[in-house]
Design a protein around this motif. Structure first.
Motif, PDB file in Angstrom:
ATOM      1  N   LEU A  21     -12.466 -27.780  22.733  1.00 42.64           N
ATOM      2  CA  LEU A  21     -11.850 -26.416  22.942  1.00 42.64           C
ATOM      3  C   LEU A  21     -12.630 -25.476  22.179  1.00 42.64           C
ATOM      4  N   GLN A  22     -12.998 -25.798  21.039  1.00 43.64           N
ATOM      5  CA  GLN A  22     -13.888 -24.761  20.290  1.00 43.64           C
ATOM      6  C   GLN A  22     -15.065 -24.439  20.980  1.00 43.64           C
ATOM      7  N   ALA A  23     -15.603 -25.368  21.768  1.00 46.33           N
ATOM      8  CA  ALA A  23     -16.772 -25.209  22.429  1.00 46.33           C
ATOM      9  C   ALA A  23     -16.852 -24.420  23.548  1.00 46.33           C
ATOM     10  N   MET A  24     -15.466 -24.577  24.274  1.00 42.34           N
ATOM     11  CA  MET A  24     -15.271 -23.748  25.315  1.00 42.34           C
ATOM     12  C   MET A  24     -14.853 -22.234  24.822  1.00 42.34           C
ATOM     13  N   ILE A  25     -14.239 -22.015  23.606  1.00 45.22           N
ATOM     14  CA  ILE A  25     -13.940 -20.532  23.115  1.00 45.22           C
ATOM     15  C   ILE A  25     -15.320 -19.953  22.801  1.00 45.22           C
ATOM     16  N   ASP A  26     -16.119 -20.865  22.074  1.00 47.27           N
ATOM     17  CA  ASP A  26     -17.482 -20.254  21.672  1.00 47.27           C
ATOM     18  C   ASP A  26     -18.226 -19.733  22.945  1.00 47.27           C
ATOM     19  N   GLU A  27     -18.183 -20.528  24.166  1.00 48.66           N
ATOM     20  CA  GLU A  27     -18.856 -20.359  25.147  1.00 48.66           C
ATOM     21  C   GLU A  27     -18.399 -18.856  25.784  1.00 48.66           C
ATOM     22  N   GLY A  28     -17.207 -18.888  25.699  1.00 46.02           N
ATOM     23  CA  GLY A  28     -16.726 -17.642  26.444  1.00 46.02           C
ATOM     24  C   GLY A  28     -16.895 -16.386  25.587  1.00 46.02           C
ATOM     25  N   ASN A  45     -19.470 -15.884  23.593  1.00 44.57           N
ATOM     26  CA  ASN A  45     -20.842 -15.549  23.725  1.00 44.57           C
ATOM     27  C   ASN A  45     -21.207 -15.074  25.098  1.00 44.57           C
ATOM     28  N   ALA A  46     -20.307 -15.322  25.971  1.00 42.17           N
ATOM     29  CA  ALA A  46     -20.615 -14.711  27.522  1.00 42.17           C
ATOM     30  C   ALA A  46     -19.900 -13.227  27.294  1.00 42.17           C
ATOM     31  N   VAL A  47     -18.971 -12.877  26.438  1.00 48.03           N
ATOM     32  CA  VAL A  47     -18.461 -11.468  26.606  1.00 48.03           C
ATOM     33  C   VAL A  47     -19.427 -10.770  25.831  1.00 48.03           C
ATOM     34  N   LEU A  48     -19.999 -11.333  24.700  1.00 45.35           N
ATOM     35  CA  LEU A  48     -20.832 -10.657  23.658  1.00 45.35           C
ATOM     36  C   LEU A  48     -22.312 -10.307  24.614  1.00 45.35           C
ATOM     37  N   ALA A  49     -22.724 -11.321  25.416  1.00 44.56           N
ATOM     38  CA  ALA A  49     -23.812 -10.906  26.201  1.00 44.56           C
ATOM     39  C   ALA A  49     -23.747 -10.119  26.989  1.00 44.56           C
ATOM     40  N   ALA A  50     -22.481 -10.147  27.952  1.00 45.47           N
ATOM     41  CA  ALA A  50     -22.245  -8.965  28.570  1.00 45.47           C
ATOM     42  C   ALA A  50     -22.068  -7.546  28.253  1.00 45.47           C
TER      43      ALA A  50
END
Length: 140
Positions: free
Chosen positions: A44-51, A53-58
């Motif tokens: 769950l933490q990995a999925m949150i981190d991935e999301g 990071n995707a928002v920050l990259a966008a």
């Protein structure tokens, strides 16, 4: 004719029995498209981190590279220049004077109040010692 004011009652001559629903041995097919799966807290933490990071990259991709000094409308915001704190600015924040006869609790409160005044007046580190010394009262 039935007497007035009293409701009439009817009774059944035989009791009504409810028939139980038929028992099925196979479960009905699942029609819900969503299924539940168990997820560990690390997943769950990995999925949150991935999301995140995707928002920050966008967000980083949409920035103009000018340290976000734009308001989003294309107009550049003026960066406010911070002027150095003067002794008058410091005194306008009404610092507490320390007489030296107070207890430790009052000394601690004086420290906290002085830190607040330094933050409010944007006092530089070089001036903090000079200005705080001026609030010390008493004889040496």
């Amino acid at each position: 004719m039935a007497p007035r004011g009293r409701p009439t009652r009817t009774t059944r001559s035989r009791p009504v029995t409810a028939t139980p629903p038929p028992v099925t041995t196979t479960p009905p097919p699942v029609t819900d498209p969503t299924t539940t799966t168990s997820v560990t807290s690390a997943q769950l933490q990995a999925m949150i981190d991935e999301g995140v990071n995707a928002v920050l990259a966008a967000r980083a991709a949409t920035r103009n590279g000018d340290d976000s000094h734009t308001s989003g409308t294309g107009a550049r915001r003026n960066e406010r220049t911070v002027r150095e704190c003067t002794y008058q600015d410091f005194m306008k924040c009404q610092p507490v004077f320390f007489r030296g006869t107070e207890e430790v609790v009052n000394l601690t409160q004086w420290f906290e109040r002085m830190e607040t005044v330094f933050r409010i007046s944007n006092c530089t580190v070089e001036n903090q010692v000079k200005f705080a010394t001026c609030t010390l009262m008493g004889t040496v």
